[in-house]
Scaffold this active site. Structure first.
Site, PDB file in Angstrom:
ATOM      1  N   GLY A  70       0.937  -1.244  -0.133  1.00 39.97           N
ATOM      2  CA  GLY A  70      -0.012  -0.168  -0.036  1.00 39.97           C
ATOM      3  C   GLY A  70       0.815   1.189  -0.028  1.00 39.97           C
ATOM      4  N   THR A 237      13.118  -7.305 -10.395  1.00 40.75           N
ATOM      5  CA  THR A 237      12.537  -8.771 -10.554  1.00 40.75           C
ATOM      6  C   THR A 237      11.299  -8.856  -9.736  1.00 40.75           C
ATOM      7  OG1 THR A 237      14.744  -9.472 -11.055  1.00 40.75           O
ATOM      8  CG2 THR A 237      13.113 -11.300 -10.256  1.00 40.75           C
ATOM      9  N   CYS A 325       1.290   2.737  12.902  1.00 41.50           N
ATOM     10  CA  CYS A 325       2.284   3.654  12.808  1.00 41.50           C
ATOM     11  C   CYS A 325       2.628   4.845  13.669  1.00 41.50           C
ATOM     12  CB  CYS A 325       2.348   4.397  11.198  1.00 41.50           C
ATOM     13  SG  CYS A 325       1.488   3.127   9.979  1.00 41.50           S
TER      14      CYS A 325
HETATM   15  C1  LIG Z   1      -1.718  -0.474   5.912  1.00 37.69           C
HETATM   16  C2  LIG Z   1      -2.132   0.700   5.056  1.00 37.69           C
HETATM   17  C3  LIG Z   1      -1.409   1.341   4.292  1.00 37.69           C
HETATM   18  C4  LIG Z   1       0.006   0.692   3.832  1.00 37.69           C
HETATM   19  O1  LIG Z   1      -0.007  -0.404   3.328  1.00 37.69           O
HETATM   20  P1  LIG Z   1       1.546  -1.256   3.343  1.00 37.69           P
HETATM   21  O2  LIG Z   1       1.177  -2.511   2.421  1.00 37.69           O
HETATM   22  O3  LIG Z   1       1.539  -1.827   4.965  1.00 37.69           O
HETATM   23  O4  LIG Z   1       2.465  -0.536   2.926  1.00 37.69           O
HETATM   24  C5  LIG Z   1      -2.003   2.228   3.439  1.00 37.69           C
HETATM   25  N1  LIG Z   1      -3.181   2.693   3.776  1.00 37.69           N
HETATM   26  C6  LIG Z   1      -3.873   2.354   4.446  1.00 37.69           C
HETATM   27  C7  LIG Z   1      -5.432   2.833   4.632  1.00 37.69           C
HETATM   28  C8  LIG Z   1      -3.560   1.271   5.397  1.00 37.69           C
HETATM   29  O5  LIG Z   1      -4.708   0.869   6.267  1.00 37.69           O
END
Ligand SMILES: *Cc1c(COP(=O)(O)O)cnc(C)c1O
Length: 381
Positions: A70, A237, A325
Site C-alpha cells: 500500500g 525482478t 504507525c
Molecule cells: C496498512 C495501510 C497502508 C500501508 O500498506 P502497507 O502494505 O503496509 O505498506 C496504506 N493505507 C492504509 C489505509 C492502510 O491501512
C-alpha cells in the site's frame, strides 16, 4: 490463547495462500524475464495472478501493476501526479486530513518540491466535506486523493461522488483502498476512479506485496527505473510468490465477501452496543452505519489509550490505541483530531478490528476486560 483484534494493522495468512506461494519459494524459482520454459512458468503465474485480480475489480489485467504494498502504491501516484511537469507552474493536489501516513507523508514530500497540497476536512463522523473539496479545486489541480475507507475509525468515504467531481473538472482521482478492498464491492466499470491502492497483508495475504490499479489511458510515470518488468513502469525482478499469494488471498476474500461482511457486522454491532450500554460515556468514533465491518473504535473519559492497550495485552488481547504507525509516538492521532476530538478523548481511544472467525465468547471476554480495566483506570484519581 491469544485474541487478535488488530486486523486493520495486519492479518494472518490463509493456509491456501501459503500453499499457493510455496512452490514459488522452492522448486519454481525461475526468473520470470528469462526465456526458457522453466522461467515461463513463473511468468505465467504472475499473469494469471494479474488476470485473477482484474476479475475482482472488473477491470483489464493491463491496468494492474504489482508493487511492494500500500505504501508504495500511494507514493507512486502522489509523487508521479504531484511532480509532473507543468511548464514552470506548481502542481496542485487535493487530499484529506484523515489519510494514512503513506499518503500524507508523500504529500509532504511533494510540497517541498513542485506542488501545493490542500487538505480537506471531515464532519464529526469522519466523512469528507465535499463542498470544501470542490472549493479547493484550481486550474492547476492534477490529482485528488481520498481514501475509500479509513483505517482508524472505519468510516467509508463517498468515493463515487468524489470521483464524479474529479471527472467534472478533468482531474485524476486516486483512492487508497487498502482497508476497503474485499470489504466493499469495487467495480471499476462503474466507479469513476483512476488509481487505486491495495495491500496484500491486510487481506490475509503476505506482507510486502500489493498493487496499483491505473486506469487505461491515465498517464503515470515509471516509479522504479531498471528492467522492463510491469510494462516498464515498475522495474525489478517480481516477487513471484508474494504476487501469487496476493491473488489467491484476493480471489478467496472476494468470493467470500458477503458471508464475511455479514458475520463481522453482526459481531461488530454486538460489541458496539454492549460497550455503549455498559461503559458510561463511551464515545463511538467514526460513522455509526457507513463503517468497515471489522472496525470498533471508542474513546473513554479519563483513560489513556496506551495504558489500556497494555492492560489488554496482559489479558492476551491484541488491540491498538491508534494506527500502528502512530502508536509509538505520543502525539494524538491526526484522524481523531480531524474529526474534532479533544486531546484527552483522542488519547483515550482504543481500536479493535475483528475478523470473521471471532466467537461470541471471545467478544464477551474482550468486553469484560475492557469494562474491568476502564473502571480501574477511572478510579485511580
Ligand atoms: C496498512 C495501510 C497502508 C500501508 O500498506 P502497507 O502494505 O503496509 O505498506 C496504506 N493505507 C492504509 C489505509 C492502510 O491501512
Amino acid at each position: 490463547m491469544m485474541i487478535y483484534m488488530d486486523n486493520a494493522a495486519t492479518t494472518k495468512m490463509r493456509r491456501e495462500v501459503v500453499e499457493a506461494m510455496l512452490p514459488f519459494m522452492t522448486s519454481e524459482y525461475g526468473n520470470p524475464s528469462a526465456n526458457y520454459e522453466f522461467a515461463g512458468r513463473a511468468k505465467n503465474a504472475i499473469e494469471k495472478a494479474r488476470a485473477d485480480i482484474a476479475g475482482t475489480l472488473n477491470c483489464e489485467p493491463e491496468e494492474i501493476y504489482f508493487t511492494s504494498g500500500g505504501t508504495e502504491s500511494d507514493n507512486w501516484v502522489i509523487k508521479s501526479k504531484g511532480l509532473e511537469s507543468r511548464h514552470g507552474h506548481r502542481n496542485h493536489v487535493i487530499t484529506s486530513l484523515i489519510e494514512h501516513h503513506a499518503v500524507l507523508n508523500a504529500c509532504h514530500y511533494i510540497e517541498k518540491r513542485n506542488a501545493d497540497v490542500s487538505y480537506v476536512g471531515t464532519d464529526s463522523m469522519g466523512v469528507i466535506n465535499l463542498i470544501q473539496l470542490e472549493d479547493y479545486i484550481k486550474t492547476d489541480t492534477s490529482l485528488i486523493s481520498v481514501m475509500a475507507a479509513n483505517n482508524e475509525i472505519g468510516t467509508i468515504e463517498p468515493i463515487k461522488k468524489i470521483g464524479e467531481i474529479a471527472r467534472e473538472h478533468n482531474i485524476a482521482f486516486h483512492t487508497d483502498a487498502v482497508q476497503a478492498y474485499t470489504n466493499i464491492k469495487l467495480d471499476m466499470q462503474k466507479l469513476p476512479v483512476d488509481f487505486l491502492s491495495v495491500s496484500a497483508h491486510k487481506i490475509n495475504g503476505p506482507k510486502g506485496a500489493g498493487f496499483l490499479y491505473a486506469r487505461k489511458g491515465c498517464d503515470i510515470m515509471s516509479f522504479m527505473d531498471g528492467g522492463a518488468q510491469e510494462r516498464g513502469r515498475r522495474a525489478g525482478t517480481e516477487n513471484v510468490s508474494a504476487i501469487v499469494g496476493l491473488a489467491r488471498a484476493a480471489v478467496i476474500a472476494c468470493r467470500q465477501m458477503e458471508q464475511k461482511v455479514g458475520r463481522e457486522c453482526k459481531i461488530r454491532d454486538y460489541m458496539i452496543s454492549r460497550i455503549q450500554k455498559e461503559i458510561p460515556n463511551a464515545r463511538l468514533n467514526g460513522h455509526p452505519v457507513n463503517r468497515l465491518p471489522n472496525n470498533i473504535n471508542f474513546s473513554f473519559e479519563r483513560v489513556d489509550g496506551g495504558t489500556l492497550v497494555a492492560m489488554l495485552d496482559q489479558q492476551n488481547i491484541c488491540a491498538s490505541s491508534g494506527s500502528a504507525c502512530t502508536s509509538s509516538s505520543k502525539e494524538p492521532s491526526h484522524v481523531l483530531k480531524a474529526i474534532g476530538l479533544s486531546d484527552e478523548l483522542a488519547n483515550g481511544a482504543v481500536r479493535l478490528t475483528i475478523n470473521e472467525i471471532i466467537t461470541k465468547q471471545e467478544a464477551d471476554y474482550v468486553i469484560n476486560c475492557l469494562k474491568y480495566n476502564i473502571k480501574k483506570l477511572q478510579s485511580v484519581d
